[in-house]
Design a protein around this motif. Structure first.
Motif, mmCIF file in Angstrom:
data_model
loop_
_atom_site.group_PDB
_atom_site.id
_atom_site.type_symbol
_atom_site.label_atom_id
_atom_site.label_comp_id
_atom_site.label_asym_id
_atom_site.label_seq_id
_atom_site.Cartn_x
_atom_site.Cartn_y
_atom_site.Cartn_z
ATOM 1 N N GLN A 21 3.733 1.148 11.296
ATOM 2 C CA GLN A 21 2.507 1.124 10.505
ATOM 3 C C GLN A 21 1.680 -0.144 10.693
ATOM 4 O O GLN A 21 0.499 -0.157 10.379
ATOM 5 C CB GLN A 21 2.846 1.332 9.027
ATOM 6 N N HIS A 122 12.661 3.175 10.045
ATOM 7 C CA HIS A 122 11.514 3.624 9.265
ATOM 8 C C HIS A 122 10.740 4.597 10.154
ATOM 9 O O HIS A 122 9.582 4.367 10.485
ATOM 10 C CB HIS A 122 10.683 2.434 8.799
ATOM 11 N N TRP A 123 11.489 5.619 10.637
ATOM 12 C CA TRP A 123 10.924 6.841 11.218
ATOM 13 C C TRP A 123 10.553 6.813 12.692
ATOM 14 O O TRP A 123 10.063 7.810 13.219
ATOM 15 C CB TRP A 123 9.710 7.320 10.403
ATOM 16 N N ASN A 166 15.090 4.329 5.798
ATOM 17 C CA ASN A 166 14.046 4.431 4.797
ATOM 18 C C ASN A 166 13.744 5.912 4.557
ATOM 19 O O ASN A 166 13.344 6.619 5.487
ATOM 20 C CB ASN A 166 12.759 3.752 5.271
ATOM 21 N N GLU A 167 13.982 6.374 3.350
ATOM 22 C CA GLU A 167 13.569 7.704 2.922
ATOM 23 C C GLU A 167 14.002 8.817 3.879
ATOM 24 O O GLU A 167 13.152 9.486 4.501
ATOM 25 C CB GLU A 167 12.043 7.745 2.729
ATOM 26 N N CYS A 170 12.126 12.142 3.885
ATOM 27 C CA CYS A 170 10.875 12.322 4.647
ATOM 28 C C CYS A 170 11.174 12.729 6.077
ATOM 29 O O CYS A 170 10.516 13.622 6.626
ATOM 30 C CB CYS A 170 10.041 11.040 4.627
ATOM 31 N N ASN A 290 12.464 3.991 -3.715
ATOM 32 C CA ASN A 290 11.001 4.006 -3.608
ATOM 33 C C ASN A 290 10.470 5.014 -4.612
ATOM 34 O O ASN A 290 10.896 6.169 -4.607
ATOM 35 C CB ASN A 290 10.567 4.424 -2.203
ATOM 36 N N TYR A 292 6.837 6.545 -6.349
ATOM 37 C CA TYR A 292 5.364 6.596 -6.373
ATOM 38 C C TYR A 292 4.815 7.478 -7.480
ATOM 39 O O TYR A 292 3.814 7.162 -8.099
ATOM 40 C CB TYR A 292 4.829 7.109 -5.028
ATOM 41 N N TRP A 315 -1.860 11.629 -5.509
ATOM 42 C CA TRP A 315 -0.583 11.550 -6.220
ATOM 43 C C TRP A 315 -0.847 11.108 -7.659
ATOM 44 O O TRP A 315 -1.610 10.156 -7.911
ATOM 45 C CB TRP A 315 0.364 10.540 -5.559
ATOM 46 N N GLU A 343 9.970 0.139 -2.763
ATOM 47 C CA GLU A 343 8.550 0.496 -2.603
ATOM 48 C C GLU A 343 8.015 1.039 -3.912
ATOM 49 O O GLU A 343 8.675 1.835 -4.579
ATOM 50 C CB GLU A 343 8.334 1.585 -1.537
ATOM 51 N N TRP A 389 4.512 -1.881 -2.152
ATOM 52 C CA TRP A 389 4.049 -1.239 -0.910
ATOM 53 C C TRP A 389 2.545 -1.142 -0.978
ATOM 54 O O TRP A 389 2.023 -0.434 -1.827
ATOM 55 C CB TRP A 389 4.628 0.167 -0.721
ATOM 56 N N GLU A 396 -1.228 4.939 7.661
ATOM 57 C CA GLU A 396 -0.506 5.739 6.672
ATOM 58 C C GLU A 396 -0.144 7.115 7.263
ATOM 59 O O GLU A 396 -0.612 8.154 6.823
ATOM 60 C CB GLU A 396 -1.338 5.842 5.374
ATOM 61 N N TRP A 397 0.653 7.089 8.303
ATOM 62 C CA TRP A 397 1.233 8.298 8.902
ATOM 63 C C TRP A 397 0.177 9.372 9.181
ATOM 64 O O TRP A 397 -0.833 9.056 9.798
ATOM 65 C CB TRP A 397 2.394 8.789 8.019
ATOM 66 N N PHE A 405 -3.162 1.143 1.021
ATOM 67 C CA PHE A 405 -2.147 0.778 0.029
ATOM 68 C C PHE A 405 -2.012 -0.737 -0.146
ATOM 69 O O PHE A 405 -1.263 -1.197 -0.986
ATOM 70 C CB PHE A 405 -0.774 1.302 0.469
HETATM 71 C C1 FCB Z 1 6.543 5.925 1.709
HETATM 72 C C2 FCB Z 1 6.833 5.337 3.075
HETATM 73 C C3 FCB Z 1 5.869 4.260 3.495
HETATM 74 C C4 FCB Z 1 4.457 4.558 3.057
HETATM 75 C C5 FCB Z 1 4.418 4.910 1.591
HETATM 76 C C6 FCB Z 1 3.036 5.170 1.065
HETATM 77 O O1 FCB Z 1 6.995 7.245 1.672
HETATM 78 O O2 FCB Z 1 8.129 4.792 3.102
HETATM 79 O O3 FCB Z 1 5.978 4.079 4.875
HETATM 80 O O4 FCB Z 1 3.939 5.553 3.849
HETATM 81 O O5 FCB Z 1 5.207 6.028 1.346
#
Ligand code: FCB
Length: 451
Positions: A21, A122-123, A166-167, A170, A290, A292, A315, A343, A389, A396-397, A405
């Motif tokens: 990122q 992280h992906w 990480n996650e 996802c 994490n 959100y 969100w 996060e 975060w 952002e992906w 962010f």
């Molecule tokens: C999380 C991810 C991070 C970012 C935030 C907004 O899911 O770990 O990389 O994209 O969301």
């Protein structure tokens, strides 16, 4: 600060980013391609066709970015290591230039008194491994453990912590069921198998890092949410149970209970080998969470009411969900390892005007979520730190650069960084929190004149 409860001594304040990122330099110094390079370069996959080729150009600007982090007054910086930068093919040869980059970054952070907290995945899987089946292939778990051991050997003595994944939700669900993240597959059985291989790779990596004598605390980062049933109908209640099982328990149960969860309507499970749960259930030194937003479970597809508004991602802002989630975990899993919120943050439609970004909505999000965090801590949840975060606006992906962010605004054309109002607010909150903690530790002054 108006904190009802000061944070405990040693509470870690940080900011977070991830490699793909922010780094850019996608084709420099021997870095191999990752699944996100391929995915983002595929037409139609990301907003505006954005890619991480340049991103925040952190690979070249890391020195200035370390100064930026220091200027926020934080204790810690959470970043991720790009596997294809340190091992371009995901197996075999190491890329010394890639390892040296993280060496320099870690040393520069330490020199400024900032603890580096690393995430291994992280992906950004090396594309060469994807070509052999990626996370669908059980072998990838072993490749990941080898990579983890190498990073631990090289950096482990200087890191504040190492998180394996990480996650993973996802990677498994968005990457292999929904298909909106790399590698863009849509298949429920594959997604379930991927989730299992991610968990397996996590356990193997912990074993491998401990085998090389890593001193850094080791853990994993999971994205989690509270779940609210839209009504108390049986259908909504069951949907809520299912969502919680798929989002939270799918990763927590294997790690802490040695099995996958069951719930109404959950029918797709991975193939599991003997002994897998023993590997997956390695002791954790910490658990990263994490948070959100909450999940709104409506069997009729009704939208949540959003009384606290929503982010630029759409969100819902739901701070009390953080309290509910953490207190619920304590009830369901008993003694957990120390928790870090790794996060939490919000995308806002920020505008840089006259050298300033007046992001009041972000400040309110942070204020309310930190209050919710303290409420959980007041109920006995052992939280040791909080990472916002993100440090910077970044890639952002699938949303590309549209969603911001950061505590720090990035003008992508010039790569100029500008602290937003929220960055100043965060700095002030941290200073006040530290002062309140010190104050609470001070012995009460003796009463003048005695009794
Ligand atoms: C999380 C991810 C991070 C970012 C935030 C907004 O899911 O770990 O990389 O994209 O969301």
């Amino acid at each position: 600060m108006t904190a009802a409860h000061p944070y405990p001594p040693g509470f870690v304040w940080g900011v977070a980013t991830s490699a793909y990122q922010i780094e850019g330099a996608a084709n420099e110094d021997g870095r191999g391609p990752s699944i996100w390079d391929i995915f983002s370069h595929t037409p139609g996959r990301t907003a505006n066709g954005d890619t991480g080729d340049v991103a925040c150009d952190h690979y070249h600007r890391w020195r200035d970015d370390v100064e930026l982090i220091a200027s926020l007054g934080v204790d810690a910086y959470r970043f991720s290591i790009a596997w294809p930068r340190v091992q371009p093919l995901g197996q075999g040869a190491w890329n010394e230039q890639g390892l040296a980059f993280y060496d320099r970054l870690v040393d520069a952070l330490l020199a400024r008194g900032i603890k580096p907290h690393a995430t291994l995945y992280h992906w950004d899987l090396p594309q060469a491994l994807q070509d052999q089946g990626g996370w669908q292939n059980r072998e990838t778990a072993q490749r990941f453990a080898d990579y983890a051991a190498q990073v631990a050997r090289r950096l482990g003595d200087r890191l504040g912590s190492i998180a394996t994944h990480n996650e993973p939700w996802c990677t498994a669900t968005l990457g292999h069921l929904v298909g909106k993240f790399a590698p863009g597959i849509q298949d429920a059985q594959i997604a379930a198998q991927v989730s299992h291989h991610l968990l397996l790779s996590h356990g193997l990596a912990l074993q491998a890092m401990r085998a090389v004598g890593t001193r850094a605390p080791l853990g994993i980062v999971l994205n989690q949410s509270s779940v609210t049933a839209a009504t108390d109908s049986e259908a909504d209640r069951q949907k809520a149970e299912r969502e919680y099982a798929l989002f939270v328990r799918w990763y927590m149960d294997p790690i802490f209970k040695g099995r996958y969860p069951t719930a109404p309507g959950v029918s797709v499970y991975p193939a599991v080998h003997d002994n897998d749960f023993k590997v997956i259930g390695q002791k954790l030194d910490f658990l990263g969470i994490n948070y959100y937003t909450r999940i709104w479970a409506s069997s009729e597809g009704l939208p949540p009411p959003k009384p606290h508004g929503e982010s630029d991602m759409g969100w819902e802002n739901w701070p009390q969900g953080l309290t509910e989630l953490l207190v619920g975990l304590k009830r369901q899993y008993g003694e957990l390892p120390p928790i870090y919120v790794t996060e939490n943050g919000i995308a806002c439609a920020d505008r840089l005007e006259g050298g300033r970004v007046a992001d009041a909505q972000r400040i309110e999000y942070m204020r309310s979520h930190l209050a919710a965090l303290r409420a959980a801590m007041a109920e006995g949840v052992d939280v040791r730190g909080f990472f916002y975060w993100s440090l910077l606006d970044n890639f952002e992906w699938d949303s590309g650069y549209d969603k911001r962010f950061g505590l720090v605004h990035v003008d992508y054309a010039s790569q100029r960084r500008t602290l937003k109002d929220s960055a100043h607010w965060y700095h002030g909150h941290i200073d006040a929190a530290r002062a309140a903690t010190l104050n609470a530790q001070r012995p009460a002054p003796a009463l003048a004149g005695g009794l």
